[in-house]
Write a protein that holds these residues in place. Structure first.
Motif, PDB file in Angstrom:
ATOM      1  N   GLY A 100      56.438  17.522  54.142  1.00 33.46           N
ATOM      2  CA  GLY A 100      55.288  16.893  53.507  1.00 33.46           C
ATOM      3  C   GLY A 100      54.798  15.672  54.260  1.00 33.46           C
ATOM      4  N   ALA A 101      55.703  15.021  55.003  1.00 34.71           N
ATOM      5  CA  ALA A 101      55.328  13.837  55.774  1.00 34.71           C
ATOM      6  C   ALA A 101      54.428  14.205  56.942  1.00 34.71           C
ATOM      7  CB  ALA A 101      56.583  13.119  56.269  1.00 34.71           C
ATOM      8  N   ASP A 102      54.801  15.228  57.707  1.00 36.28           N
ATOM      9  CA  ASP A 102      53.957  15.568  58.864  1.00 36.28           C
ATOM     10  C   ASP A 102      52.683  16.290  58.436  1.00 36.28           C
ATOM     11  OD1 ASP A 102      54.514  18.593  59.175  1.00 36.28           O
ATOM     12  OD2 ASP A 102      56.536  17.765  59.219  1.00 36.28           O
ATOM     13  N   ILE A 103      52.754  17.074  57.369  1.00 33.45           N
ATOM     14  CA  ILE A 103      51.529  17.708  56.858  1.00 33.45           C
ATOM     15  C   ILE A 103      50.562  16.645  56.354  1.00 33.45           C
ATOM     16  CG2 ILE A 103      50.595  19.214  55.063  1.00 33.45           C
ATOM     17  CD1 ILE A 103      53.256  20.800  55.243  1.00 33.45           C
ATOM     18  N   GLY A 104      51.081  15.681  55.597  1.00 35.55           N
ATOM     19  CA  GLY A 104      50.228  14.620  55.074  1.00 35.55           C
ATOM     20  C   GLY A 104      49.628  13.754  56.162  1.00 35.55           C
ATOM     21  N   THR A 105      50.401  13.471  57.201  1.00 36.60           N
ATOM     22  CA  THR A 105      49.864  12.688  58.318  1.00 36.60           C
ATOM     23  C   THR A 105      48.754  13.453  59.029  1.00 36.60           C
ATOM     24  OG1 THR A 105      52.047  11.674  58.628  1.00 36.60           O
ATOM     25  CG2 THR A 105      50.464  11.418  60.406  1.00 36.60           C
ATOM     26  N   GLY A 106      48.922  14.758  59.170  1.00 33.29           N
ATOM     27  CA  GLY A 106      47.863  15.565  59.761  1.00 33.29           C
ATOM     28  C   GLY A 106      46.601  15.555  58.924  1.00 33.29           C
ATOM     29  N   MET A 107      46.751  15.498  57.603  1.00 34.24           N
ATOM     30  CA  MET A 107      45.595  15.467  56.715  1.00 34.24           C
ATOM     31  C   MET A 107      44.757  14.203  56.899  1.00 34.24           C
ATOM     32  SD  MET A 107      47.562  16.871  53.314  1.00 34.24           S
ATOM     33  CE  MET A 107      46.183  16.693  52.171  1.00 34.24           C
ATOM     34  N   VAL A 108      45.422  13.072  57.120  1.00 34.26           N
ATOM     35  CA  VAL A 108      44.698  11.791  57.209  1.00 34.26           C
ATOM     36  C   VAL A 108      44.484  11.363  58.654  1.00 34.26           C
ATOM     37  CG1 VAL A 108      45.548  11.026  54.969  1.00 34.26           C
ATOM     38  CG2 VAL A 108      46.865  10.477  57.013  1.00 34.26           C
ATOM     39  N   ALA A 109      44.785  12.239  59.611  1.00 33.42           N
ATOM     40  CA  ALA A 109      44.652  11.893  61.032  1.00 33.42           C
ATOM     41  C   ALA A 109      43.250  11.413  61.421  1.00 33.42           C
ATOM     42  CB  ALA A 109      45.062  13.082  61.898  1.00 33.42           C
ATOM     43  N   PRO A 110      42.153  11.993  60.894  1.00 34.52           N
ATOM     44  CA  PRO A 110      40.828  11.502  61.295  1.00 34.52           C
ATOM     45  C   PRO A 110      40.580  10.052  60.899  1.00 34.52           C
ATOM     46  CG  PRO A 110      40.649  13.682  60.318  1.00 34.52           C
ATOM     47  CD  PRO A 110      42.054  13.209  60.082  1.00 34.52           C
ATOM     48  N   HIS A 111      41.161   9.619  59.797  1.00 39.02           N
ATOM     49  CA  HIS A 111      40.993   8.217  59.400  1.00 39.02           C
ATOM     50  C   HIS A 111      41.852   7.290  60.246  1.00 39.02           C
ATOM     51  CE1 HIS A 111      40.492   4.641  56.943  1.00 39.02           C
ATOM     52  NE2 HIS A 111      41.813   4.547  56.868  1.00 39.02           N
TER      53      HIS A 111
END
Length: 258
Positions: free
Chosen positions: A21-32
């Motif tokens: 969930g940590a790497d998936i979540g980081t990928g989700m907010v990567a554009p910001h």
């Protein structure tokens, strides 16, 4: 043996959600977090050493489900086919973007790979939320529908994103770190990550608490063969995960090959 199999299934599922969930979540907010090429590479480098090891927990969960709970596995695949397909497609798309980003091509190629990582991460998070919504009803063979399913999927995806922010705030430096820290707030990166890790790990346990796992378990001979083998493998998996986190415990200060 049935009880041990159920405990192991919950352990692997909780471990996957808390870690991956940590790497998936980081990928989700990567554009910001990453506004230019260097910052985007920095964000991806923050979780790149972890994502393959984290996915092993999902493979272990799926393997245990197939071997020890074949009836439930069949019911899930048939009843949740419309969710499982996007989940797998998002997973493959995300991983493909990570693998191929640094393998050649120009700015356009990297932009496509970045979009694959972000979109794939969102699809995976939303698909997990939708699947958990169905499991929480106690009817794994029926697809979750209606406003409750939509709200559950959205809430789970939001938790993925917050979990990723806490992880990013612990791993990043410079401007991406400042952006993550501001969103994490006064809680602090470490406390935020620990809290969301507990919540992420609790998600599959809560959703699966209403399932009749005992009645869908394999026969005694199969469990007697598989469960002891899993008990031997589990400490090795935990040790490998601990080694990975210790090895890459320092903050990321420069972009990697990604």
């Amino acid at each position: 043996m049935e009880t041990l199999a159920i405990v192991l299934l919950g352990f692997f599922a909780a471990g996957y959600f808390a870690l991956a969930g940590a790497d998936i979540g980081t990928g989700m907010v990567a554009p910001h977090l990453g506004r230019d090429e260097r910052e985007r590479r920095l964000v991806l480098a923050s979780f790149a050493p972890f994502f393959l090891g984290n996915e092993v927990w999902l493979i272990a969960t799926a393997g245990l489900l197939v071997g020890c709970f074949p009836d439930l596995e069949g019911e899930l695949l048939s009843g949740q086919f419309a969710v499982v397909v996007p989940l797998l497609a998002g997973w493959i798309t995300r991983d493909t973007g990570l693998w191929l980003r640094g393998r050649g091509g120009g700015r356009g190629w990297r932009a496509v790979c970045d979009a694959a990582v972000v979109c794939g991460s969102w699809v995976v998070a939303l698909a997990w939320g939708w699947l958990l919504a169905a499991l929480s009803t106690g009817r794994p063979g029926e697809l979750a529908t209606g406003p409750v399913a939509v709200l559950t999927a959205t809430a789970v995806a939001a938790l993925f994103a917050v979990h990723g922010l806490g992880f990013a705030a612990m791993r990043l430096t410079g401007a991406p770190y400042e952006r993550a820290r501001r969103l994490v707030g006064r809680t602090g990166p470490g406390k935020s990550f620990a809290l969301t890790a507990l919540l992420m790990g609790a998600l599959p346990l809560f959703a699966g608490s209403g399932l009749e796992l005992g009645s869908s378990a394999a026969d005694g001979a199969t469990l007697a063969l598989l469960v002891p083998a899993l008990l031997v493998v589990t400490p090795l998996l935990v040790a490998a995960q601990a080694w990975t986190w210790r090895t890459f415990r320092h903050r990321v200060t420069r972009p990697s090959y990604l």
